[in-house]
Design a protein around this motif. Structure first.
Motif, short mmCIF file in Angstrom:
data_model
loop_
_atom_site.label_atom_id
_atom_site.label_comp_id
_atom_site.label_asym_id
_atom_site.label_seq_id
_atom_site.Cartn_x
_atom_site.Cartn_y
_atom_site.Cartn_z
N THR A 183 0.90 -1.08 0.03
CA THR A 183 0.11 -0.03 -0.07
C THR A 183 0.89 1.25 0.12
O THR A 183 0.32 2.11 -0.35
N ARG A 184 1.98 1.02 0.42
CA ARG A 184 2.79 2.39 0.48
C ARG A 184 3.93 2.40 -0.72
O ARG A 184 4.14 3.50 -0.95
N SER A 185 3.89 1.30 -1.51
CA SER A 185 5.00 1.56 -2.73
C SER A 185 4.59 0.78 -3.89
O SER A 185 4.01 -0.46 -3.59
N PRO A 186 4.11 1.21 -5.03
CA PRO A 186 3.51 0.54 -6.16
C PRO A 186 4.78 -0.29 -6.78
O PRO A 186 4.47 -1.41 -7.29
N VAL A 187 6.12 -0.14 -6.36
CA VAL A 187 7.21 -1.04 -6.75
C VAL A 187 6.76 -2.65 -5.78
O VAL A 187 6.95 -3.59 -6.40
N PHE A 188 6.86 -2.18 -4.46
CA PHE A 188 6.54 -3.69 -3.69
C PHE A 188 5.00 -4.02 -4.09
O PHE A 188 5.14 -5.32 -4.20
N CYS A 189 4.15 -3.38 -4.41
CA CYS A 189 3.04 -3.83 -4.92
C CYS A 189 2.91 -4.70 -6.02
O CYS A 189 2.42 -5.79 -6.07
N SER A 190 3.95 -4.27 -7.05
CA SER A 190 4.09 -5.15 -8.26
C SER A 190 4.67 -6.31 -7.98
O SER A 190 4.39 -7.51 -8.42
N SER A 247 6.69 8.71 -2.98
CA SER A 247 6.73 10.02 -3.26
C SER A 247 6.93 11.00 -1.93
O SER A 247 7.43 11.80 -1.94
N ASP A 248 5.91 10.61 -0.90
CA ASP A 248 5.92 11.51 0.19
C ASP A 248 7.33 11.46 1.09
O ASP A 248 7.74 12.44 1.52
N LEU A 249 8.00 10.20 1.12
CA LEU A 249 9.26 10.03 1.62
C LEU A 249 10.29 10.84 0.82
O LEU A 249 11.13 11.66 1.55
N LYS A 250 10.26 10.90 -0.37
CA LYS A 250 11.22 11.55 -1.19
C LYS A 250 10.95 13.00 -0.92
O LYS A 250 12.16 13.93 -0.97
N GLU A 251 9.79 13.61 -0.95
CA GLU A 251 9.44 14.97 -0.65
C GLU A 251 9.92 15.48 0.64
O GLU A 251 10.72 16.52 0.87
#
Length: 328
Positions: A183-190, A247-251
Motif C-alpha cells: 500500500t505504501r509503494s507501487p514497486v512493492f505492490c508489483s 513520493s512522500d518520503l522523497k519529498e
C-alpha cells in the motif's frame, strides 16, 4: 536609491545583505526577510563606528513566541578574497526588539560590503513550560503523521506481529508485512501482484542498504520513525524513496535537505539534487555557492567536484556564475 539596496537575499538559514556606498552619519534598515517562522530586519548605522542590529518584525507571533536565536554574523569587505570581520557568535539569545542584538565595529568600512547572517538554530518557548523547542528539530516528518493513528502499525513492525515477508539488507534481515509495503509503494505492490521471486519466496532483497538504514526505511513506511533517525539516514532514504517510488518520503527528504545546507555538504547535496531531480534543492545549493559566494570558501573541494560531476550540471553551475557576476 533603488529597492535592491534594502533587499536581503535568503536561503533556508542564511541571509545576505549587500550594501554599497553607505555614507558617513547614515542609517539604513533592510526590507523584512523571512527565516523560520519570523520576519526579520537588519539595520546598519554608520558614524565613527558601524553598528549592525538584527531583530524580528513586531507581530503577534513575536510577542507570543519570541525567537530564541543562535547565529553567526560576519561582514565581508572583499568579495573575491572573502576577507571578513566575524562576530564571536550568539547562542540561545531571545530577540524581541532592535536593541537585543547590536554589533559595534570599530574598524571603519568604506565602499561595498556584505553582511552574512547564518542561523544555527531558532527556538521558541515550550508550551508546557519545559526547555525551549527548536523549530527545525520538530522536523518535516513529525508533521506528516498522526502518532495515535499509526501507533498500531509501529507495534506490528517493532514487535514482529504476524509478519509475512522477510527483508534482507546487506548485514541482516527484518520481518515486515506485504500488505503494508504494497500500500505504501507501487514497486512493492508489483512484486507481490505478479509471479516474481519476492511473491513466491516471501523475501525482498535490499542489499544496497545496511540493516540500520533499512530499519529506518521501514520505520518511515510504518509511521514510526524518529527525527534523529531520519536525519542520520536521509540520503539513503532519498535513494530508497526514488527506487521504490514512495513520493512522500522523497519529498520529506527533499524538504529536510533544504534546511541545513552548509559548506561541508553543499556539493554532495547539489549532486544528489541533480541525480534525483530535486529542483528546490538544486536551486538552493546553486544560490548558496554562487549568489552567496560560498564557492570561494571551498575552492579545493569545488575543483575536485568538477573532476567527477556530470557535464550538464557543471554547465549549469558556470551559467549561474556568469549570470550572477554579470549583475553584481
Amino acid at each position: 536609491m533603488s529597492d535592491s539596496a534594502y533587499r536581503v537575499e535568503t536561503t533556508s538559514r542564511l541571509a545576505q545583505w549587500k550594501i554599497e556606498n553607505l555614507a558617513s552619519c547614515s542609517y539604513r534598515k533592510s526590507d523584512p526577510f523571512k527565516i523560520g517562522n519570523w520576519n526579520w530586519h537588519l539595520s546598519v548605522e554608520k558614524n565613527r563606528t558601524l553598528s549592525i542590529k538584527l531583530y524580528p518584525e513586531i507581530s503577534n507571533l513575536t510577542r507570543e513566541k519570541p525567537p530564541i536565536a543562535s547565529f553567526i554574523i560576519r561582514v565581508l569587505c572583499s568579495v573575491g578574497d572573502r576577507k571578513a570581520l566575524v562576530h564571536p557568535g550568539i547562542t540561545d539569545k531571545p530577540l524581541k526588539n532592535n536593541d537585543d542584538f547590536v554589533w559595534t565595529i570599530e574598524i571603519p568600512l568604506t565602499g561595498k560590503f556584505i553582511i552574512d547572517l547564518e542561523f544555527l538554530d531558532l527556538k521558541t518557548a515550550s508550551p508546557n513550560g519545559g526547555e525551549p523547542c527548536s523549530i527545525w528539530a520538530q522536523g518535516f516528518i513529525q508533521k506528516q503523521s498522526n502518532a495515535g493513528a499509526l501507533s498500531s502499525l509501529g507495534r506490528m513492525l517493532s514487535e514482529s506481529i504476524h509478519t509475512d515477508v522477510t527483508i534482507y539488507a546487506s548485514d541482516g534481515s527484518i520481518g515486515a508485512h506485504r500488505a503494508v509495503l504494497a500500500t505504501r509503494s507501487p514497486v512493492f505492490c508489483s512484486m507481490f501482484s505478479h509471479n516474481l521471486k519476492e511473491k513466491e519466496l516471501s523475501t525482498i532483497n535490499i542489499s544496497d542498504m545496511s540493516i540500520e538504514a533499512c530499519q529506518a526505511f521501514l520505520n518511515y513506511i510504518y509511521g514510526n520513525i524518529q527525527n534523529d533517525e531520519f536525519l542520520t539516514h536521509r540520503l539513503v532514504l532519498l535513494r530508497a524513496a526514488d527506487k521504490y517510488d514512495i513520493s512522500d518520503l522523497k519529498e520529506a527528504c527533499h524538504e529536510s535537505l533544504l534546511e541545513d545546507i552548509d559548506t561541508k555538504n553543499v556539493l554532495e547535496r547539489l549532486q544528489n539534487a541533480s541525480l534525483y531531480q530535486l529542483p528546490k534543492l538544486k536551486s538552493s545549493c546553486m544560490r548558496y555557492l554562487v549568489k552567496f559566494g560560498m564557492i570561494f570558501d571551498i575552492r579545493d573541494d569545488f575543483n575536485a567536484f568538477l573532476q567527477c560531476a556530470d557535464r550538464e550540471l557543471i554547465a549549469e553551475i558556470f551559467h549561474e556564475i556568469l549570470a550572477t557576476w554579470k549583475g553584481f
